[in-house]
Scaffold this motif. Sequence first.
Motif, mmCIF file in Angstrom:
data_model
loop_
_atom_site.group_PDB
_atom_site.id
_atom_site.type_symbol
_atom_site.label_atom_id
_atom_site.label_comp_id
_atom_site.label_asym_id
_atom_site.label_seq_id
_atom_site.Cartn_x
_atom_site.Cartn_y
_atom_site.Cartn_z
ATOM 1 N N GLU A 4 0.833 -1.211 0.000
ATOM 2 C CA GLU A 4 0.000 0.000 0.000
ATOM 3 C C GLU A 4 0.860 1.251 0.000
ATOM 4 N N GLU A 5 1.906 1.241 0.859
ATOM 5 C CA GLU A 5 2.806 2.389 0.942
ATOM 6 C C GLU A 5 3.528 2.601 -0.379
ATOM 7 N N ASP A 6 3.953 1.488 -1.000
ATOM 8 C CA ASP A 6 4.668 1.573 -2.268
ATOM 9 C C ASP A 6 3.775 2.163 -3.359
ATOM 10 N N PHE A 7 2.547 1.697 -3.365
ATOM 11 C CA PHE A 7 1.582 2.216 -4.351
ATOM 12 C C PHE A 7 1.355 3.714 -4.128
ATOM 13 N N PHE A 8 1.160 4.103 -2.868
ATOM 14 C CA PHE A 8 0.918 5.519 -2.532
ATOM 15 C C PHE A 8 2.123 6.367 -2.923
ATOM 16 N N TRP A 9 3.314 5.830 -2.681
ATOM 17 C CA TRP A 9 4.534 6.569 -3.006
ATOM 18 C C TRP A 9 4.604 6.868 -4.510
ATOM 19 N N HIS A 10 4.326 5.863 -5.303
ATOM 20 C CA HIS A 10 4.453 6.029 -6.750
ATOM 21 C C HIS A 10 3.335 6.858 -7.366
ATOM 22 N N PHE A 51 8.669 6.138 7.895
ATOM 23 C CA PHE A 51 8.459 6.075 6.443
ATOM 24 C C PHE A 51 9.750 5.590 5.757
ATOM 25 N N LYS A 52 9.669 4.516 4.934
ATOM 26 C CA LYS A 52 10.858 3.852 4.376
ATOM 27 C C LYS A 52 11.666 4.759 3.447
ATOM 28 N N ARG A 53 10.989 5.484 2.589
ATOM 29 C CA ARG A 53 11.705 6.299 1.595
ATOM 30 C C ARG A 53 11.956 7.730 2.119
ATOM 31 N N ARG A 54 11.979 7.855 3.423
ATOM 32 C CA ARG A 54 12.144 9.158 4.099
ATOM 33 C C ARG A 54 13.416 9.884 3.634
ATOM 34 N N ASN A 55 14.530 9.167 3.504
ATOM 35 C CA ASN A 55 15.798 9.797 3.122
ATOM 36 C C ASN A 55 15.750 10.391 1.723
ATOM 37 N N LEU A 81 10.336 19.483 9.558
ATOM 38 C CA LEU A 81 10.050 19.323 10.990
ATOM 39 C C LEU A 81 9.018 18.224 11.221
ATOM 40 N N ALA A 82 8.051 18.154 10.315
ATOM 41 C CA ALA A 82 7.011 17.116 10.450
ATOM 42 C C ALA A 82 7.581 15.718 10.247
ATOM 43 N N MET A 83 8.719 15.621 9.553
ATOM 44 C CA MET A 83 9.371 14.330 9.335
ATOM 45 C C MET A 83 10.205 13.895 10.546
ATOM 46 N N LYS A 84 10.177 14.707 11.612
ATOM 47 C CA LYS A 84 10.852 14.372 12.882
ATOM 48 C C LYS A 84 12.347 14.122 12.684
ATOM 49 N N VAL A 85 12.998 15.038 11.982
ATOM 50 C CA VAL A 85 14.446 14.884 11.764
ATOM 51 C C VAL A 85 15.192 15.100 13.075
ATOM 52 N N ASP A 86 16.439 14.652 13.121
ATOM 53 C CA ASP A 86 17.248 14.862 14.318
ATOM 54 C C ASP A 86 18.681 15.203 13.907
ATOM 55 N N GLY A 87 19.558 15.337 14.886
ATOM 56 C CA GLY A 87 20.965 15.607 14.613
ATOM 57 C C GLY A 87 21.175 16.875 13.814
ATOM 58 N N LYS A 88 22.086 16.788 12.825
ATOM 59 C CA LYS A 88 22.432 17.972 12.030
ATOM 60 C C LYS A 88 21.252 18.462 11.204
ATOM 61 N N ASN A 89 20.407 17.517 10.764
ATOM 62 C CA ASN A 89 19.216 17.917 9.999
ATOM 63 C C ASN A 89 18.287 18.801 10.829
ATOM 64 N N LEU A 90 18.141 18.474 12.109
ATOM 65 C CA LEU A 90 17.287 19.283 12.995
ATOM 66 C C LEU A 90 17.912 20.666 13.222
ATOM 67 N N VAL A 91 19.231 20.686 13.391
ATOM 68 C CA VAL A 91 19.921 21.974 13.566
ATOM 69 C C VAL A 91 19.690 22.859 12.346
ATOM 70 N N SER A 92 19.873 22.295 11.160
ATOM 71 C CA SER A 92 19.759 23.104 9.936
ATOM 72 C C SER A 92 18.336 23.607 9.718
ATOM 73 N N VAL A 93 17.326 22.795 10.037
ATOM 74 C CA VAL A 93 15.947 23.253 9.820
ATOM 75 C C VAL A 93 15.545 24.296 10.865
ATOM 76 N N CYS A 94 16.064 24.174 12.086
ATOM 77 C CA CYS A 94 15.787 25.199 13.103
ATOM 78 C C CYS A 94 16.481 26.514 12.749
ATOM 79 N N LYS A 95 17.697 26.414 12.162
ATOM 80 C CA LYS A 95 18.378 27.615 11.664
ATOM 81 C C LYS A 95 17.526 28.290 10.588
ATOM 82 N N LEU A 96 16.981 27.441 9.709
ATOM 83 C CA LEU A 96 16.139 27.947 8.626
ATOM 84 C C LEU A 96 14.910 28.658 9.191
ATOM 85 N N ALA A 97 14.292 28.075 10.208
ATOM 86 C CA ALA A 97 13.110 28.685 10.839
ATOM 87 C C ALA A 97 13.469 30.030 11.461
ATOM 88 N N PHE A 98 14.634 30.090 12.115
ATOM 89 C CA PHE A 98 15.089 31.343 12.727
ATOM 90 C C PHE A 98 15.324 32.411 11.659
#
Length: 595
Positions: A4-10, A51-55, A81-98
Amino acid sequence: EWEEEDFFWHTRILPILRELEKREDNIEHLCLACTKLHQALGDGNMLGKRFKRRNILLKTLYKLVDIDSDPLSLKLAKIILAMKVDGKNLVSVCKLAFKICRNENNYFIIQNDTLLDYLLQVLWNEDLQTNHEALIYCMAALKVMSEKEALRLKMVSKGAIEMFLELMKQINNIKEHDTYFSKLGLLLVQLTATLRILASCAQARRQLSPGAAVPQLCVALEQRSGDKDLCVWIVSVLSKLSTYNDFCAALADCSRCYIVFLALLNKYQKQQDLVIRIIFILGNLTARNDQSREQFFKEKGSVNTLTSLFQTYYELDLNAPTWHHDRKGKSQPKYPSEAEDVLIKLIRVLANLSIHPRVGAALAAAHPLVGLLVTVLEYKSVDDCEELVINAATAINNLSYYQVENSAVQEKQLHIAEMLLKLLMRDNMDAVVEAVRVFGNLSQHHEIRDFIMQKKIYKFVIALLDSKDREVCFPACGVLLNLTVDENKRAFLMEEGGIGKLIDCLQDFGPADWQLSCLICKTLWNYSENMASTASCFGGSTNTLLMLLTALLDEEVELECSLDKDIKDCQRVYWEREFKPVAAKLLDRIQSHHS
């Protein structure tokens, strides 16, 4: 589920990603595609970490971040942010928000958006130690948002205050030896800067529980005393909150607050921005109750610290420029200077402390401190800095009340009287009234009474009775009462029309102010001690005074002026114990000499 997820993705997600990968110059088209993508991810339950294809998705989104468009960046930030990133990805998106938030031009798009919700989720959910750098940018973005009223109210309604206090508590639980202690200082700066803005908002204060916020701020202040800039922010929050009774009471209950304040004043003595805020807080604390006055006074070195500060800022004020040039190049007085501002608030603390009987008596004997107060009257005129001079006179007035051994005020009383005479000559009624109040206390000593007569100050005092203002008439009557203690000084009252003016005051204030009425009667009692006849003593005012005293001694008349029960009860006690005895004796004396 995977199928189902694969179908939705495509069918739903991949077509939108291909649109975004084209990176057309049409920003509006890209924003619309991001909106569709966010919606589709929500529909497919693909937001979050599972979500498998998150990256693949995130790589596509991050390629778009460097496009210089804040509306697009806002869309991207929310998805990331909705994808619940962490580490450097979270830092960069919070910088972007600022980056988005600090641009004034983006206010309207942020106000009508949900970025605030995502940032609050980060603040609430992310681990403090693991993601401290991301939290700094997140908090910085929230701080900028809090500067706008609409966003501030929205923030408060979403429970942000509770989150901020919980975050501060977590930071305070990390001790100085911990690796993260110093790294969290920047986060605490952003947090306290936000709280300072919210402290001015009534809706926010209702959620800032005094019993929760104030103790945490005090803990942070003590733990971070080595970081001067952070201390300024924490003290800024406390200085604002201390103007409200419930927060001020909570601060007074923090047993170590006085120790911390004194330590900071000693450590950063010449840092005006920090010193003035702490002194302001101490002024508010000592303005409210005797317990705070005594508690501060009992702390080791409290008086020495205040004296040292006084000396430092007095010297800075002497050397400070008193003029500055405006935009047109004209010289303008700079009022008050930074040093004057500290002195104004410092002297207010001294005046407040001196209200407490034991503290006031001790301060009256503190020669260096009293010397500095007198110095203010010497070198500063009312025209230079009205509030500073009047505050100094108020403090001297409070201290002059105490008749103690080794009193510095009594030792310098003639010199103080000379300084007060200068105040009386100014065209400033507040300064005049304060000077007369001091004379009211000092004139209990015969040297000052002689001085008042020699310099003809009594004429000025009698003239003040025409003001019809209780705050002016009361201290004036106090001086006249003390002058009539000396038999050889009583005649001036009749010569200068003082008797008529006192009787006019009694008629004007009467039942509305039994304290002042009692003072007038005591003055007339002293004055008439050795009278031969009422005509020689009171002249043509005798009958008026007789009728007035008779009316004021009538028990039915004495409480007409007030409708409030508590005030009535208080007035009845004062009328019965203070006014009635002296007024009755005065009435008997006049009647016995009146033909």
